[in-house]
Design a protein around this motif. Structure first.
Motif, mmCIF file in Angstrom:
data_model
loop_
_atom_site.group_PDB
_atom_site.id
_atom_site.type_symbol
_atom_site.label_atom_id
_atom_site.label_comp_id
_atom_site.label_asym_id
_atom_site.label_seq_id
_atom_site.Cartn_x
_atom_site.Cartn_y
_atom_site.Cartn_z
ATOM 1 N N SER A 38 31.940 -28.464 -52.613
ATOM 2 C CA SER A 38 31.974 -29.201 -51.345
ATOM 3 C C SER A 38 31.412 -30.607 -51.578
ATOM 4 O O SER A 38 30.840 -30.880 -52.643
ATOM 5 C CB SER A 38 31.090 -28.477 -50.323
ATOM 6 O OG SER A 38 29.744 -28.535 -50.771
ATOM 7 N N ASP A 40 28.783 -31.824 -50.237
ATOM 8 C CA ASP A 40 27.324 -31.716 -50.427
ATOM 9 C C ASP A 40 26.983 -31.287 -51.849
ATOM 10 O O ASP A 40 26.031 -31.781 -52.455
ATOM 11 C CB ASP A 40 26.738 -30.670 -49.464
ATOM 12 C CG ASP A 40 26.616 -31.241 -48.061
ATOM 13 O OD1 ASP A 40 26.788 -32.475 -47.912
ATOM 14 O OD2 ASP A 40 26.369 -30.452 -47.122
ATOM 15 N N GLU A 41 27.767 -30.329 -52.368
ATOM 16 C CA GLU A 41 27.490 -29.866 -53.741
ATOM 17 C C GLU A 41 27.741 -30.982 -54.757
ATOM 18 O O GLU A 41 27.014 -31.133 -55.732
ATOM 19 C CB GLU A 41 28.357 -28.643 -54.079
ATOM 20 C CG GLU A 41 27.826 -27.385 -53.434
ATOM 21 C CD GLU A 41 28.864 -26.272 -53.303
ATOM 22 O OE1 GLU A 41 28.455 -25.134 -53.110
ATOM 23 O OE2 GLU A 41 30.087 -26.560 -53.371
ATOM 24 N N ALA A 43 27.428 -34.157 -54.124
ATOM 25 C CA ALA A 43 26.288 -35.073 -53.987
ATOM 26 C C ALA A 43 25.095 -34.504 -54.757
ATOM 27 O O ALA A 43 24.341 -35.247 -55.403
ATOM 28 C CB ALA A 43 25.949 -35.268 -52.516
ATOM 29 N N GLY A 44 24.933 -33.181 -54.723
ATOM 30 C CA GLY A 44 23.845 -32.514 -55.467
ATOM 31 C C GLY A 44 24.009 -32.774 -56.970
ATOM 32 O O GLY A 44 23.046 -33.107 -57.665
ATOM 33 N N GLU A 73 18.058 -38.016 -53.559
ATOM 34 C CA GLU A 73 18.637 -37.079 -52.588
ATOM 35 C C GLU A 73 18.828 -37.712 -51.202
ATOM 36 O O GLU A 73 19.735 -37.342 -50.468
ATOM 37 C CB GLU A 73 17.734 -35.840 -52.425
ATOM 38 C CG GLU A 73 17.453 -35.086 -53.713
ATOM 39 C CD GLU A 73 18.417 -33.943 -53.945
ATOM 40 O OE1 GLU A 73 19.293 -33.754 -53.099
ATOM 41 O OE2 GLU A 73 18.279 -33.276 -54.998
ATOM 42 N N TRP A 76 22.215 -40.394 -49.323
ATOM 43 C CA TRP A 76 23.457 -40.116 -48.602
ATOM 44 C C TRP A 76 23.351 -40.425 -47.113
ATOM 45 O O TRP A 76 24.298 -40.914 -46.509
ATOM 46 C CB TRP A 76 23.925 -38.664 -48.848
ATOM 47 C CG TRP A 76 23.866 -38.329 -50.317
ATOM 48 C CD1 TRP A 76 23.025 -37.443 -50.924
ATOM 49 C CD2 TRP A 76 24.631 -38.933 -51.377
ATOM 50 N NE1 TRP A 76 23.210 -37.449 -52.292
ATOM 51 C CE2 TRP A 76 24.189 -38.351 -52.596
ATOM 52 C CE3 TRP A 76 25.625 -39.903 -51.435
ATOM 53 C CZ2 TRP A 76 24.722 -38.702 -53.832
ATOM 54 C CZ3 TRP A 76 26.154 -40.251 -52.673
ATOM 55 C CH2 TRP A 76 25.706 -39.657 -53.844
ATOM 56 N N TYR A 120 34.479 -37.142 -53.867
ATOM 57 C CA TYR A 120 34.379 -36.844 -52.432
ATOM 58 C C TYR A 120 34.367 -38.187 -51.723
ATOM 59 O O TYR A 120 33.569 -39.076 -52.062
ATOM 60 C CB TYR A 120 33.085 -36.080 -52.118
ATOM 61 C CG TYR A 120 32.751 -36.114 -50.646
ATOM 62 C CD1 TYR A 120 33.392 -35.263 -49.743
ATOM 63 C CD2 TYR A 120 31.815 -37.034 -50.155
ATOM 64 C CE1 TYR A 120 33.110 -35.334 -48.382
ATOM 65 C CE2 TYR A 120 31.530 -37.105 -48.798
ATOM 66 C CZ TYR A 120 32.191 -36.262 -47.918
ATOM 67 O OH TYR A 120 31.923 -36.342 -46.581
#
Ligand code: SIN
Ligand code: CO
Length: 385
Positions: A38, A40-41, A43-44, A73, A76, A120
């Motif tokens: 995803s 978010d993942e 971005a992780g 972190e 974003w 993304y």
């Protein structure tokens, strides 16, 4: 071999008409799209050390900014609602499902595959109109994206000045498509393209590599430089009398050049070097702290434990006269020809049954090779989380 090709029975048409020549849009190549990661993942991943990631923000027409990861972190939440993209390289070396996506492209050889990048983008996000030097399959994972593409491969395109990324100064699209989840666009090297997200969008880019001459020369010369005892000095054939001291004679230039070319044409050195060069990874899998022994591996195989290749590990082989060369992650091994079927299997599949491996276990050099690959973390038990 099971046919897992994403092109099904259109493979030969693709290879003759499109590969390196002409773009191709394939609707619904991956029904339902790809859902392995995803935003978010991603971005992780982009906040982790040792992972190659970029954030591209478009501030206005011809105003772009690129930042390189790892990212804090909390970055974003500070970004605008539109016009930015995170791009993470080599996700096939990080996530097993993404690594297995490479199976769908096995109609092209391992050594030509570079990596799977995933991006993304928020609404209107993109990296601008550009060309890439490599072939690429752009798969719409989730969301929608409009792609515009140019008519031909550009050789020396003019770029926007003063930017830290390569944006084309002139882009005249001749075709435009909206990719829905699962659609795939193939682009040969040099074709201008511009992808703009329509809402949130995730794109998987299966990218290829084409070594370039200077990079190969540099690497080969470095390799030769490490070989001891290969020092050949220039010698005079004759020394003409009464020569102009400053003049280097044509015959001397010729002999100097020949001295260099003999080095470059050393076939044995080339064969020892090329496999390592072509399988060199973007990042290294870390070697095991506690190495295993052949005995431990044999015992595991006898208990029918399956084995798998580490995510994205690059393997390839070639045969020259009576020698079998097997290259793995930048290392090259010369093996007994009886291991040809085994190395073909190691290169082709991602996982191997114990029976498949045991069938070769008595062959010269096999257990030693397996043990080395193991201790370098290129292969491991498949039943261990
Ligand atoms: C992207 O995924 O945003 C860019 C891919 C590309 O244009 O090469
Ligand atoms: Co591109």
């Amino acid at each position: 071999m099971i046919d897992r090709s994403v092109l099904g029975n259109h493979q030969s048409e693709f290879l003759s008409r499109h590969w390196q020549k002409k773009p191709l849009l394939i609707r619904n190549a991956f029904p339902g799209g790809l859902n392995y990661v995803s935003g978010d993942e991603l971005a992780g991943l982009a906040s982790q050390e040792g992972i190659d990631s970029r954030l591209v923000i478009e501030h206005g027409p011809k105003s772009w900014e690129t930042r390189h990861g790892p990212f804090a972190e909390d970055i974003w939440g500070t970004l605008p609602a539109h016009k930015w993209t995170i791009l993470v390289q080599a996700v096939d070396r990080l996530l097993p499902e993404v690594s297995r996506l490479r199976d769908r492209f096995r109609f092209l050889p391992n050594w030509r595959v570079d990596d799977i990048m995933i991006s993304y983008a928020v609404d209107q996000g993109g990296v601008g109109a550009h060309t890439d030097n490599y072939d690429v399959f752009l798969i719409q994972g989730q969301g929608r994206r409009r792609w515009e593409i140019g008519a031909n491969a550009l050789v020396h395109p003019e770029l926007e000045p003063d930017l830290d990324m390569k944006i084309l100064k002139h882009f005249e699209p001749v075709e435009s498509f909206v990719l829905e989840p699962g659609d795939m666009l193939y682009l040969p090297p040099g074709f201008a393209h511009n992808g703009v997200a329509l809402g949130e969008s995730i794109t998987y880019s299966v990218g290829f590599r084409a070594p370039h001459q200077k990079e190969m020369l540099l690497s080969f010369v470095q390799f030769c430089n490490q070989i001891e005892g290969d020092e050949i000095f220039y010698t005079d054939q004759t020394m003409p009398e009464n020569r102009e001291p400053g003049l280097i004679l044509p015959g001397e230039l010729q002999r100097l050049r020949e001295l260099m070319l003999t080095g470059l044409q050393n076939e044995a050195n080339f064969m020892k070097w090329i496999g390592g060069f072509l399988t060199e990874p973007r990042s290294f899998h870390e070697a095991l702290e506690r190495p295993v022994t052949e005995k431990i591996l044999r015992a595991g195989l006898k208990k029918a434990r399956p084995v798998e290749r580490a995510e994205g590990a690059r393997f390839a082989y070639y045969q020259v006269s009576d020698k079998l060369h097997f290259a793995a992650e930048g290392e090259c091994f010369v093996l007994d020809r009886s291991l040809t079927d085994l190395v073909a299997l190691l290169c082709r599949e991602q996982s191997y049954t114990a029976a498949e491996l045991l069938a070769h276990s008595e062959k010269l050099g096999f257990m030693e090779l397996l043990c080395h690959l193991w201790n370098q973390s290129y292969v491991r038990w498949a039943d261990e989380a």
